[in-house]
Design a protein around this motif. Structure first.
Motif, PDB file in Angstrom:
ATOM      1  N   ILE A 128       0.673  -1.275  -0.053  1.00  0.00           N
ATOM      2  CA  ILE A 128      -0.153   0.030  -0.058  1.00  0.00           C
ATOM      3  C   ILE A 128       0.883   1.120   0.096  1.00  0.00           C
ATOM      4  CG2 ILE A 128       0.057   0.060   2.449  1.00  0.00           C
ATOM      5  CD1 ILE A 128      -3.251   0.766   0.448  1.00  0.00           C
ATOM      6  N   TYR A 129       2.078   1.424   0.597  1.00  0.00           N
ATOM      7  CA  TYR A 129       3.028   2.363   0.789  1.00  0.00           C
ATOM      8  C   TYR A 129       3.409   2.712  -0.997  1.00  0.00           C
ATOM      9  CZ  TYR A 129       2.008   1.595   5.588  1.00  0.00           C
ATOM     10  OH  TYR A 129       1.461   1.521   6.806  1.00  0.00           O
ATOM     11  N   MET A 132       0.799   4.664  -2.573  1.00  0.00           N
ATOM     12  CA  MET A 132       0.700   6.070  -1.835  1.00  0.00           C
ATOM     13  C   MET A 132       1.776   6.639  -2.523  1.00  0.00           C
ATOM     14  SD  MET A 132      -1.835   6.299  -0.032  1.00  0.00           S
ATOM     15  CE  MET A 132      -1.480   7.811   0.443  1.00  0.00           C
ATOM     16  N   LEU A 135       1.462   7.464  -5.991  1.00  0.00           N
ATOM     17  CA  LEU A 135       0.137   8.449  -6.320  1.00  0.00           C
ATOM     18  C   LEU A 135       0.601   9.565  -5.831  1.00  0.00           C
ATOM     19  CD1 LEU A 135      -2.788   8.642  -6.823  1.00  0.00           C
ATOM     20  CD2 LEU A 135      -3.314   8.201  -4.373  1.00  0.00           C
ATOM     21  N   ALA A 136       1.188   9.905  -4.881  1.00  0.00           N
ATOM     22  CA  ALA A 136       1.810  11.132  -4.549  1.00  0.00           C
ATOM     23  C   ALA A 136       2.498  11.971  -5.565  1.00  0.00           C
ATOM     24  CB  ALA A 136       2.476  11.276  -3.124  1.00  0.00           C
TER      25      ALA A 136
END
Lengths: 350, 266
Positions: A128-129, A132, A135-136
């Motif tokens: 998930i990281y 993230m 995505l950032a």
């Protein structure tokens, strides 16, 4: 070492062993311009090949490397921007008018460097990281291109970005563009299939399954993951160049968050298990996106709700087949095989 | 002369030339929070020496291995491999210097075939790890992969996926991975665990027939296996090494019998 030489043959083994379905798909795609009109060639298939390639770069990272990157669309868009900035566009103040044989490789290299930096940041995280972080980065890329006017021309981006007139052909005409996109997509597909069994590809799958053991076999796991980002970015970059040529423009919206998420949807709907999945997903996405307004209007609903159709389709696939259309297909085949009588081998397939 | 033989001969010469220690631990301590898994462990194993490490569960044997391979960094102390300080090295740097290990619970690539697993192991310790060119059947590395598979009696299942192998076969594959390339020192973590008596004697045969320049440490609960394949024995208890000696001395040591064999001979 005196290895036994294979009996000499005129036809290479891989060509003989190719399944019938490959031949059929290959021939249909080659002769598509005879069957389909310009709209289907340019808008439906051309676009599907491009989105399929970007999703393929995600499939390579996700399927073989176990790393889901949401930055692949941004990498493609950066390559597209480079074509507009280094080549020729309607924005005379920024574009440098380099020749195509210079700006195409430079665009790919710039995108690859960008991807390598993203990889270096993202590979130390898991699951998930990783999503993230990428995505950032994608969001940051979108806002940066929208606010930067000196290089990226901000909100309006670049228009009139057209492919070079190589061999006296206008490559934006539907039939030449179709073949150009088909060629790039087919090469990308074959390269990914080939590399998946190369030392680099095998080791990447090893890193996905068991990073600790890979380190204990002498592999630099972190570096291997970063190189995977670099490799995948080349495919995304080529697709990004095709995309800017197809649309003749590029703007921040090209890699806006909806577009970034669409690539994930395409890859998941198609299936991450094999390189053909992203192309199937891309075709489904493009068909839905193109025709769902008509379907909605026929049903008396507002046509701009096509995203609802895509969302529902995504939901349905993820609910019934988490491994995408490919998974559905595999299960159907296993089912058919199992239905056959184990003794006679009959009774299963009609 | 086959490749493997050639490599062994060169290795034997190197082994004979090297008089130093293959592995040297000085004051190695590893803490997990407040728990000391290893306390001030000092251990040296000469080139080509074969050492058994015995001790009850939780004595710190596997932690010792994890510190040597670099899976964990020691909290304090130094680790030297073939004379070089590798305390801060990442695992792959130690592996490329000739260290190998097997795992107590097989860590294999279940989705890949036996051949792919062994090929990866061979590739990991040679150049071309990032090669995009598919290997061919008669490539040197592919040949050494086949030789290794034959050496651990897995020739018939070379193309089988690892997930479909029997437990014993997976243990054998685990050993094949550790023998890839030119190993100089191997850590075997309970290689005999769960094996049948026949498989055990096969294992002893594989271990004793390794070229003499290859040293190893073997963690083994089966005294029968451990004492047959080792030149010397270290006893661990509560994260410390409390006794070292020849297999015969250890076997007859009353303290060891008390602790390790639960006084079974008494």
């Amino acid at each position: 070492m005196a290895g036994k030489a294979r009996p000499a043959s005129d036809v290479p083994a891989w060509l003989v062993g190719m399944p019938l379905s490959y031949w059929v798909v290959g021939i249909v795609l080659l002769f598509m311009p005879v069957l389909a009109n310009d709209f289907v060639l340019f808008q439906i298939l051309g676009w599907s090949f491009i989105l399929g390639m970007i999703a393929l770069s995600l499939m390579f990272l996700g399927g073989y490397g176990g790393m889901v990157s949401l930055a692949q669309m941004s990498i493609a868009a950066l390559a597209g921007y480079m074509v507009a900035i280094l080549g020729t566009s309607g924005v005379q103040a920024i574009s440098l008018h380099w020749p195509w044989w210079l700006y195409v490789p430079v665009a790919i290299i710039v995108a690859a460097i960008f991807a390598t930096m993203i990889g270096a940041l993202a590979v130390r995280t898991e699951g998930i990281y990783t999503i993230m972080i990428t995505l950032a980065i994608a969001a940051a890329f979108f806002y940066f291109t929208r606010q930067n006017y000196t290089i990226f021309n901000g909100y309006s981006g670049f228009a009139n970005v057209v492919p070079p007139e190589l061999f006296g052909i206008n490559w934006r005409r539907p039939i030449p563009f179709y073949y150009l996109a088909l060629f790039c997509a087919a090469i990308s597909y074959l390269v990914v299939v080939y590399v998946s069994r190369s030392p680099f590809g095998l080791a990447l799958q090893g890193v996905r399954d068991n990073p600790r053991r890979m380190a204990a076999l002498g592999f630099n796991v972190v570096m291997h993951r970063v190189v995977a980002y670099t490799f995948a970015s080349v495919i995304a970059a080529v697709a990004g160049i095709l995309l800017v040529w197809q649309n003749a423009q590029i703007s921040p919206g090209t890699a806006g968050l909806p577009a970034v998420i669409d690539i994930l949807v395409i890859a998941i709907v198609g299936g991450l298990a094999r390189p053909i999945g992203p192309f199937i997903g891309a075709l489904i996405y493009v068909l839905l996106r193109t025709f769902s307004p008509d379907v909605l209007l026929t049903l008396g609903l507002p046509g701009d709700r096509f995203k609802l159709m895509i969302g529902l389709g995504f939901l349905a696939v993820v609910y019934w087949s988490p491994d995408g259309v490919l998974g559905l297909w595999d299960r159907w085949r296993t089912h058919r095989r199992k239905a056959a009588d184990p003794l006679t081998g009959q009774g299963g397939a009609p | 002369m086959s490749l493997l033989e050639a490599r062994r001969n060169i290795g034997d010469m190197l082994g004979a030339a090297g008089t130093g220690n293959a592995l040297e631990l000085r004051g190695v301590t590893r803490m997990f929070g407040a728990l000391a898994a290893l306390t001030d462990v000092t251990l040296s194993v000469k080139s080509g020496e074969r050492r058994a490490v015995l001790g009850s569960n939780g004595a710190g044997k596997t932690t010792l291995f994890n510190c040597v391979t670099g899976d964990f960094l020691p909290t304090s102390g130094t680790i030297r491999l073939f004379g070089e300080d590798v305390t801060k090295f990442p695992p792959y740097e130690r592996i490329r210097r000739g260290l190998r290990r097997t795992y107590q619970i097989s860590l294999l690539f279940n989705g890949l075939s036996v051949l792919d697993n062994v090929y990866l192991a061979c590739r990991g310790v040679s150049r071309g790890r990032y090669s995009l060119i598919r290997p061919r059947r008669n490539d040197a590395l592919m040949q050494s992969a086949f030789e290794l598979i034959e050496a651990v009696h897995l020739g018939e299942v070379a193309e089988t996926k690892v997930a479909e192998l029997s437990y014993g076969q997976q243990r054998q594959l685990e050993i094949a991975l550790a023998l890839a390339g030119a190993p100089r020192f191997i850590l075997f973590d309970e290689p005999a665990a769960g094996l049948s008596p026949t498989e055990r004697s096969e294992l002893v045969q594989i271990l004793t027939s390794l070229p003499r320049h290859i040293g190893y440490i073997i963690i083994e609960h089966d005294m029968d296996v451990a004492l047959r394949v080792a030149d010397s024995v270290s006893m661990m208890h509560n994260g410390r090494i409390f006794k070292e000696g020849l297999p015969s001395e250890i076997e007859n040591d009353p303290e060891v019998q008390q602790l390790y064999l639960g006084g079974g001979h008494g």
